[in-house]
Design a protein around this motif. Structure first.
Motif, short mmCIF file in Angstrom:
data_model
loop_
_atom_site.label_atom_id
_atom_site.label_comp_id
_atom_site.label_asym_id
_atom_site.label_seq_id
_atom_site.Cartn_x
_atom_site.Cartn_y
_atom_site.Cartn_z
N GLU A 1 32.32 15.39 20.07
CA GLU A 1 32.65 16.24 18.93
C GLU A 1 31.63 16.16 17.80
O GLU A 1 31.69 16.95 16.87
CB GLU A 1 34.03 15.86 18.41
N ARG A 2 30.75 15.20 17.83
CA ARG A 2 29.77 15.07 16.74
C ARG A 2 28.40 14.70 17.31
O ARG A 2 28.30 14.28 18.46
CB ARG A 2 30.22 14.00 15.74
N THR A 3 27.38 14.87 16.48
CA THR A 3 26.02 14.55 16.91
C THR A 3 25.87 13.05 17.13
O THR A 3 26.29 12.25 16.29
CB THR A 3 25.01 15.02 15.85
N VAL A 4 25.28 12.68 18.26
CA VAL A 4 25.00 11.28 18.55
C VAL A 4 23.50 11.08 18.36
O VAL A 4 22.71 11.60 19.15
CB VAL A 4 25.41 10.91 19.99
N PRO A 5 23.07 10.35 17.30
CA PRO A 5 21.64 10.30 16.96
C PRO A 5 20.74 9.85 18.10
O PRO A 5 19.66 10.42 18.29
CB PRO A 5 21.60 9.29 15.80
N PHE A 6 21.15 8.86 18.89
CA PHE A 6 20.23 8.38 19.93
C PHE A 6 20.07 9.43 21.03
O PHE A 6 19.04 9.48 21.69
CB PHE A 6 20.69 7.03 20.48
N LEU A 7 21.08 10.30 21.21
CA LEU A 7 20.93 11.36 22.21
C LEU A 7 19.95 12.43 21.74
O LEU A 7 19.27 13.05 22.56
CB LEU A 7 22.29 12.00 22.51
N VAL A 8 19.86 12.64 20.43
CA VAL A 8 18.87 13.58 19.89
C VAL A 8 17.46 13.09 20.27
O VAL A 8 16.63 13.87 20.76
CB VAL A 8 19.01 13.70 18.37
N LEU A 9 17.20 11.81 20.05
CA LEU A 9 15.90 11.26 20.41
C LEU A 9 15.71 11.21 21.92
O LEU A 9 14.61 11.44 22.42
CB LEU A 9 15.74 9.86 19.81
N ALA A 10 16.78 10.92 22.65
CA ALA A 10 16.68 10.87 24.10
C ALA A 10 16.27 12.23 24.67
O ALA A 10 15.47 12.30 25.60
CB ALA A 10 18.02 10.43 24.71
N LYS A 11 16.81 13.30 24.10
CA LYS A 11 16.42 14.65 24.55
C LYS A 11 14.94 14.91 24.27
O LYS A 11 14.24 15.48 25.11
CB LYS A 11 17.27 15.71 23.85
N GLU A 12 14.48 14.51 23.08
CA GLU A 12 13.07 14.72 22.74
C GLU A 12 12.17 13.96 23.71
O GLU A 12 11.18 14.53 24.21
CB GLU A 12 12.80 14.21 21.31
#
Length: 363
Positions: A258-269
């Protein structure tokens, strides 16, 4: 349950005797006739639960005694009730402003004394209870956060291991690349181009995300992934899909929360763009320069160094020095120049990590 301890401080022995007589049936009583002695007695173990402190005393008055009690770690939490013959409202205001919890005027009325003492002891017990409850809750929150962090790390490691087993690699690759990313981030944290991004929190997230950089390899056929000879152009095209596959897999997982997970943002990058080149000749999107996320630029150096120095079924390992020279030689083409400079500054630490987590025979 032991009776509470009350310390009475009054320079008149008669007053001490009267107060002690009133309180002794219900409480353990300590008594002293000077402020200096009161400071010593108050610090004795077990500490008093409450102090009844006369204001008007020679040499050291009650205000000074209270100030010193509050300045000492051993006694700052012991509640103090002022006892005084000064009955003006301004005197009471001054006493409460100094930090006393209550103010009883002389002559002492037994019923008032017992009521005020009982009230302040109950308030003190409530404060201790709340403090202990808060400490317990803080410890419980910390424990649950640590459990969550551990579960998260185990999940990341499991997903990364899944990708590595497809590529005939081992957990050593994960540990090495994480260590390389951490070394590079540490070397770059004060650089003006990177300091805004490489905060302690982002560095921790970056290291945590690093194992997912090749998660997209689970979507590449074994016939290509494990091929011992050179890939054909068509096979290379399929192989170069794995960054996008990794990005999409993480994005689908992210959509379920339901909310942004910061480490997943970097993992995608990292998953999507760690094969991009500084000069724009990389894949999957041909990004160049600062258009490539910082996380992916750091991961690119870590991943290439590890790939070159690790044996695989389709190639032998190069020496640590040869891998270093390749990275240095591709400064400004394959790699961000400043990231290469950081790598060169910590190359000996890279070598130490490579030797520590060496691949076992047969890999």
């Amino acid at each position: 349950m032991e009776k509470p301890i009350i310390l009475i401080v009054d320079d008149e022995p008669v007053n001490l005797a009267v107060l002690a007589e009133l309180l002794r049936p219900e409480y353990r009583v300590r008594a002293t006739t000077s402020g200096a002695d009161a400071l010593v007695v108050a610090a004795l173990s077990p500490r008093p639960d409450l102090i009844l402190l006369d204001v008007m005393m020679p040499r050291m008055d009650g205000y000074e005694v209270l100030r010193r009690l509050q300045a000492a770690a051993e006694t700052r939490d012991v509640p103090v009730i002022f006892l005084t013959a000064l009955a003006a409202p301004s005197d009471e205001e001054q006493g409460l402003a100094a930090g006393a919890v209550d103010y009883i005027t002389k002559p002492i009325k037994p019923a008032v004394l017992h009521a005020r003492v009982k009230t302040q002891l109950e308030a003190a017990r409530a404060r201790v209870f709340l403090r202990d409850q808060n400490a317990f809750l803080e410890a419980e929150v910390q424990r649950r956060m640590m459990d969550h962090e551990l579960a998260q790390q185990v999940g990341i490691r499991a997903l990364a291991q899944l990708a590595e087993t497809r590529d005939a690699e081992t957990g050593g690759h994960i540990r090495r690349t994480q260590a390389y990313v951490e070394l590079l981030a540490g070397a770059l944290r004060d650089h003006p181009r990177f300091s805004g991004f490489l905060t302690p929190e982002n560095t921790s997230l970056l290291v945590k995300s690093a194992p997912l950089h090749d998660i997209g390899k689970v979507g590449i056929p074994d016939s290509i992934l494990l091929k011992q000879g050179p890939l054909t152009p068509d096979e290379m095209e399929v192989m170069q899909r794995h960054p996008r596959l990794g990005f999409e897999a993480i994005e689908r997982a992210e959509a379920d929360v339901e909310r942004t997970v910061p480490f997943l943002v970097l993992a995608k990058e990292i998953a999507c763009w760690h094969h991009e080149h500084w000069d724009g000749s990389g894949y999957p999107d041909g990004l160049a320069g600062d258009a490539i996320p910082v996380s992916a630029r750091i991961m690119a150096v870590a991943d290439v160094f590890d790939a070159m120095t690790t044996p695989r079924v389709y190639k032998p390992a190069l020496s640590l020095e040869a891998a270093r020279d390749y990275i240095a030689g591709n400064r400004g083409t394959h790699f961000d120049p400043d990231v290469v400079d950081a790598f060169m500054a910590v190359q000996e630490q890279f070598f130490a990590v490579a030797r520590q987590y060496v691949e076992p025979p047969g890999h």
